[in-house]
Design a protein around this motif. Structure first.
Motif, PDB file in Angstrom:
ATOM      1  N   ARG A   1       0.804  -1.219   0.000  1.00  0.00           N
ATOM      2  CA  ARG A   1       0.000   0.000   0.000  1.00  0.00           C
ATOM      3  C   ARG A   1       0.838   1.271   0.000  1.00  0.00           C
ATOM      4  NH1 ARG A   1      -4.345  -1.736   4.734  1.00  0.00           N
ATOM      5  NH2 ARG A   1      -5.261  -3.517   3.614  1.00  0.00           N
ATOM      6  N   ARG A   2       2.125   1.149   0.232  1.00  0.00           N
ATOM      7  CA  ARG A   2       2.984   2.320   0.340  1.00  0.00           C
ATOM      8  C   ARG A   2       4.156   2.171  -0.606  1.00  0.00           C
ATOM      9  NH1 ARG A   2       3.818   1.914   6.675  1.00  0.00           N
ATOM     10  NH2 ARG A   2       3.624  -0.272   6.114  1.00  0.00           N
ATOM     11  N   PRO A   3       4.896   3.258  -0.860  1.00  0.00           N
ATOM     12  CA  PRO A   3       6.095   3.119  -1.697  1.00  0.00           C
ATOM     13  C   PRO A   3       7.021   2.069  -1.113  1.00  0.00           C
ATOM     14  CG  PRO A   3       5.592   5.433  -1.323  1.00  0.00           C
ATOM     15  CD  PRO A   3       4.670   4.648  -0.436  1.00  0.00           C
ATOM     16  N   PRO A   4       7.608   1.216  -1.929  1.00  0.00           N
ATOM     17  CA  PRO A   4       8.415   0.126  -1.398  1.00  0.00           C
ATOM     18  C   PRO A   4       9.775   0.593  -0.899  1.00  0.00           C
ATOM     19  CG  PRO A   4       8.505   0.123  -3.785  1.00  0.00           C
ATOM     20  CD  PRO A   4       7.495   1.166  -3.403  1.00  0.00           C
ATOM     21  N   ALA A   5      10.314  -0.150   0.037  1.00  0.00           N
ATOM     22  CA  ALA A   5      11.704  -0.027   0.430  1.00  0.00           C
ATOM     23  C   ALA A   5      12.468  -1.125  -0.287  1.00  0.00           C
ATOM     24  CB  ALA A   5      11.856  -0.173   1.945  1.00  0.00           C
TER      25      ALA A   5
ATOM     26  N   SER B   1      13.064   0.883 -11.316  1.00  0.00           N
ATOM     27  CA  SER B   1      12.683   0.289 -10.040  1.00  0.00           C
ATOM     28  C   SER B   1      12.940   1.250  -8.882  1.00  0.00           C
ATOM     29  CB  SER B   1      13.410  -1.039  -9.812  1.00  0.00           C
ATOM     30  OG  SER B   1      14.812  -0.857  -9.777  1.00  0.00           O
ATOM     31  N   LEU B   2      13.973   2.090  -9.007  1.00  0.00           N
ATOM     32  CA  LEU B   2      14.246   3.078  -7.966  1.00  0.00           C
ATOM     33  C   LEU B   2      13.200   4.184  -7.947  1.00  0.00           C
ATOM     34  CD1 LEU B   2      18.100   3.430  -8.442  1.00  0.00           C
ATOM     35  CD2 LEU B   2      16.977   2.559  -6.389  1.00  0.00           C
ATOM     36  N   ASP B   3      12.649   4.498  -9.091  1.00  0.00           N
ATOM     37  CA  ASP B   3      11.683   5.587  -9.188  1.00  0.00           C
ATOM     38  C   ASP B   3      10.483   5.309  -8.285  1.00  0.00           C
ATOM     39  OD1 ASP B   3      10.521   7.973 -10.122  1.00  0.00           O
ATOM     40  OD2 ASP B   3       9.390   6.871 -11.645  1.00  0.00           O
ATOM     41  N   GLY B   4      10.235   6.179  -7.354  1.00  0.00           N
ATOM     42  CA  GLY B   4       9.101   6.036  -6.460  1.00  0.00           C
ATOM     43  C   GLY B   4       9.377   5.220  -5.218  1.00  0.00           C
TER      44      GLY B   4
ATOM     45  N   GLU C   1      28.760  -0.900 -10.528  1.00  0.00           N
ATOM     46  CA  GLU C   1      29.221   0.324 -11.191  1.00  0.00           C
ATOM     47  C   GLU C   1      28.237   0.811 -12.250  1.00  0.00           C
ATOM     48  OE1 GLU C   1      33.215   2.102 -13.399  1.00  0.00           O
ATOM     49  OE2 GLU C   1      33.037  -0.057 -13.003  1.00  0.00           O
ATOM     50  N   ARG C   2      27.632  -0.103 -12.986  1.00  0.00           N
ATOM     51  CA  ARG C   2      26.712   0.311 -14.049  1.00  0.00           C
ATOM     52  C   ARG C   2      25.455   0.982 -13.507  1.00  0.00           C
ATOM     53  NH1 ARG C   2      26.342  -5.221 -13.571  1.00  0.00           N
ATOM     54  NH2 ARG C   2      24.270  -6.161 -13.338  1.00  0.00           N
ATOM     55  N   HIS C   3      25.227   0.870 -12.197  1.00  0.00           N
ATOM     56  CA  HIS C   3      24.045   1.495 -11.589  1.00  0.00           C
ATOM     57  C   HIS C   3      24.379   2.839 -10.929  1.00  0.00           C
ATOM     58  CE1 HIS C   3      22.122  -2.330 -12.306  1.00  0.00           C
ATOM     59  NE2 HIS C   3      22.964  -2.951 -11.505  1.00  0.00           N
ATOM     60  N   ARG C   4      25.621   3.301 -11.068  1.00  0.00           N
ATOM     61  CA  ARG C   4      26.069   4.485 -10.347  1.00  0.00           C
ATOM     62  C   ARG C   4      25.224   5.715 -10.663  1.00  0.00           C
ATOM     63  NH1 ARG C   4      29.802   8.817 -10.859  1.00  0.00           N
ATOM     64  NH2 ARG C   4      31.065   9.178  -8.974  1.00  0.00           N
ATOM     65  N   GLU C   5      25.039   5.997 -11.932  1.00  0.00           N
ATOM     66  CA  GLU C   5      24.303   7.222 -12.283  1.00  0.00           C
ATOM     67  C   GLU C   5      22.828   7.117 -11.937  1.00  0.00           C
ATOM     68  OE1 GLU C   5      25.760  10.047 -12.906  1.00  0.00           O
ATOM     69  OE2 GLU C   5      27.583   8.863 -12.590  1.00  0.00           O
ATOM     70  N   ALA C   6      22.260   5.920 -12.067  1.00  0.00           N
ATOM     71  CA  ALA C   6      20.861   5.729 -11.667  1.00  0.00           C
ATOM     72  C   ALA C   6      20.706   5.980 -10.171  1.00  0.00           C
ATOM     73  CB  ALA C   6      20.387   4.327 -12.033  1.00  0.00           C
ATOM     74  N   MET C   7      21.667   5.487  -9.361  1.00  0.00           N
ATOM     75  CA  MET C   7      21.594   5.681  -7.908  1.00  0.00           C
ATOM     76  C   MET C   7      21.756   7.153  -7.562  1.00  0.00           C
ATOM     77  SD  MET C   7      21.028   3.979  -5.173  1.00  0.00           S
ATOM     78  CE  MET C   7      21.331   2.322  -5.827  1.00  0.00           C
ATOM     79  N   ARG C   8      22.705   7.818  -8.184  1.00  0.00           N
ATOM     80  CA  ARG C   8      22.918   9.232  -7.902  1.00  0.00           C
ATOM     81  C   ARG C   8      21.699  10.058  -8.304  1.00  0.00           C
ATOM     82  NH1 ARG C   8      27.782  11.434  -7.046  1.00  0.00           N
ATOM     83  NH2 ARG C   8      27.443  13.135  -8.525  1.00  0.00           N
ATOM     84  N   GLY C   9      21.107   9.721  -9.437  1.00  0.00           N
ATOM     85  CA  GLY C   9      19.913  10.429  -9.873  1.00  0.00           C
ATOM     86  C   GLY C   9      18.747  10.214  -8.935  1.00  0.00           C
ATOM     87  N   TYR C  10      18.609   8.994  -8.434  1.00  0.00           N
ATOM     88  CA  TYR C  10      17.526   8.674  -7.498  1.00  0.00           C
ATOM     89  C   TYR C  10      17.655   9.490  -6.216  1.00  0.00           C
ATOM     90  CZ  TYR C  10      15.382   6.097  -3.644  1.00  0.00           C
ATOM     91  OH  TYR C  10      14.696   5.761  -2.505  1.00  0.00           O
ATOM     92  N   VAL C  11      18.843   9.493  -5.619  1.00  0.00           N
ATOM     93  CA  VAL C  11      19.015  10.216  -4.362  1.00  0.00           C
ATOM     94  C   VAL C  11      18.959  11.721  -4.601  1.00  0.00           C
ATOM     95  CG1 VAL C  11      20.475  10.547  -2.337  1.00  0.00           C
ATOM     96  CG2 VAL C  11      20.379   8.299  -3.434  1.00  0.00           C
TER      97      VAL C  11
ATOM     98  N   GLY D   1      17.283  13.282  -6.658  1.00  0.00           N
ATOM     99  CA  GLY D   1      15.900  13.665  -6.900  1.00  0.00           C
ATOM    100  C   GLY D   1      14.986  13.526  -5.695  1.00  0.00           C
ATOM    101  N   GLY D   2      15.533  13.187  -4.534  1.00  0.00           N
ATOM    102  CA  GLY D   2      14.721  13.111  -3.316  1.00  0.00           C
ATOM    103  C   GLY D   2      14.680  11.745  -2.675  1.00  0.00           C
ATOM    104  N   GLY D   3      15.393  10.770  -3.223  1.00  0.00           N
ATOM    105  CA  GLY D   3      15.402   9.429  -2.661  1.00  0.00           C
ATOM    106  C   GLY D   3      16.270   9.330  -1.412  1.00  0.00           C
ATOM    107  N   ARG D   4      16.210   8.170  -0.783  1.00  0.00           N
ATOM    108  CA  ARG D   4      16.968   7.904   0.432  1.00  0.00           C
ATOM    109  C   ARG D   4      17.847   6.667   0.219  1.00  0.00           C
ATOM    110  NH1 ARG D   4      14.724  12.202   1.036  1.00  0.00           N
ATOM    111  NH2 ARG D   4      13.806  13.008   2.971  1.00  0.00           N
ATOM    112  N   TYR D   5      19.129   6.792   0.572  1.00  0.00           N
ATOM    113  CA  TYR D   5      20.088   5.691   0.478  1.00  0.00           C
ATOM    114  C   TYR D   5      20.502   5.312   1.883  1.00  0.00           C
ATOM    115  CZ  TYR D   5      24.447   3.157  -0.561  1.00  0.00           C
ATOM    116  OH  TYR D   5      25.445   2.212  -0.629  1.00  0.00           O
ATOM    117  N   LEU D   6      20.473   4.019   2.171  1.00  0.00           N
ATOM    118  CA  LEU D   6      20.828   3.500   3.476  1.00  0.00           C
ATOM    119  C   LEU D   6      21.932   2.464   3.279  1.00  0.00           C
ATOM    120  CD1 LEU D   6      19.870   3.628   6.480  1.00  0.00           C
ATOM    121  CD2 LEU D   6      18.289   1.772   5.928  1.00  0.00           C
ATOM    122  N   GLY D   7      23.107   2.683   3.876  1.00  0.00           N
ATOM    123  CA  GLY D   7      24.244   1.797   3.671  1.00  0.00           C
ATOM    124  C   GLY D   7      24.783   1.228   4.970  1.00  0.00           C
TER     125      GLY D   7
END
Length: 231
Positions: A15-19, A63-66, A86-96, A98-104
């Motif tokens: 029911r909510r945006p996924p984690a 998949s990161l969108d939303g 490495e191939r996901h680097r720009e997608a991850m940077r764009g996601y965060v 744009g307002g996303g949250r990264y937890l490491g």
């Protein structure tokens, strides 16, 4: 580090945006499951979904969108892990950005840096065990002391990073190691936020018992970290 846990994702509400929790060759068995269990419980009861090359949901910009947040769990060596990511680097940077949250967590904290990594942090992580006056000096599974929000605590630890704040505004230190280096922090990246931790507040009981360590209950610190990155 971790032992294998139940490989099934936690129950989700839908029911909510996924984690999103990464599970694949850039993580060790048991680490994604421990992070997923933390996120699916706690005060949030998040809709948790695994992403990775062998999961139903791949790690992509789509998949990161939303997504509510993206979590990168612990794993093995940094260089090998980054070769998979490495191939996901720009997608991850764009996601965060744009307002996303990264937890490491541990390796996920290293990967938030730039040497190599997603370059989401104001400074770059480095090995705590190599820092001056470190209280742990090798890569064994052990327990490390920290000051979390000023209170002395102990956590599961295996060659985790320390972090530098750099000169960026908005960095919030949650925990420090005994030598004063940063063990956990959150920082802004564009319109989003990054939360990283060197030790393992998400560790489950079997992580401790499998290596002969006394069991510690530390998920309250994991909850604090997640709340801080969602703020």
């Amino acid at each position: 580090m971790a032992s294998s846990a139940d490989p099934r994702p936690p129950a989700t509400t839908g029911r909510r945006p996924p984690a999103l929790v990464y599970r694949g060759p850039a993580a060790l068995p048991g680490c994604p499951e421990a992070v997923a269990a933390l996120l699916a419980a706690g005060p949030w009861r998040m809709d948790v979904r695994y992403v990775g090359p062998d999961e139903a949901l791949p790690l992509t910009a789509a998949s990161l969108d939303g997504a509510l947040l993206y979590a990168q769990p612990g794993g093995g060596g940094l260089d090998e892990a980054y070769r998979h990511l490495e191939r996901h680097r720009e997608a991850m940077r764009g996601y965060v950005r744009g307002g996303g949250r990264y937890l490491g967590f541990c390796l996920g904290g290293y990967l938030a840096g730039s040497g190599p990594g997603f370059a989401l942090l104001p400074g770059d992580p480095d090995q705590y065990i190599t820092s001056p006056d470190a209280t742990v000096h090798d890569e064994r599974d052990t327990i490390v002391e920290v000051a979390w929000r000023g209170r002395p605590r102990s956590l599961y630890f295996q060659d985790g990073p320390y972090f530098t704040r750099g000169d960026a505004p908005g960095a919030d230190v949650l925990a420090t190691y005994p030598n004063g280096t940063v063990a956990a922090l959150t920082a802004r990246f564009g319109g989003g936020r990054v939360g990283v931790v060197g030790p393992h507040p998400e560790a489950t009981d079997d992580w401790f018992t499998d290596v002969g360590l006394p069991v510690l209950h530390t998920r309250d610190m994991g909850v604090d970290l997640v709340n801080a990155v969602l703020a």
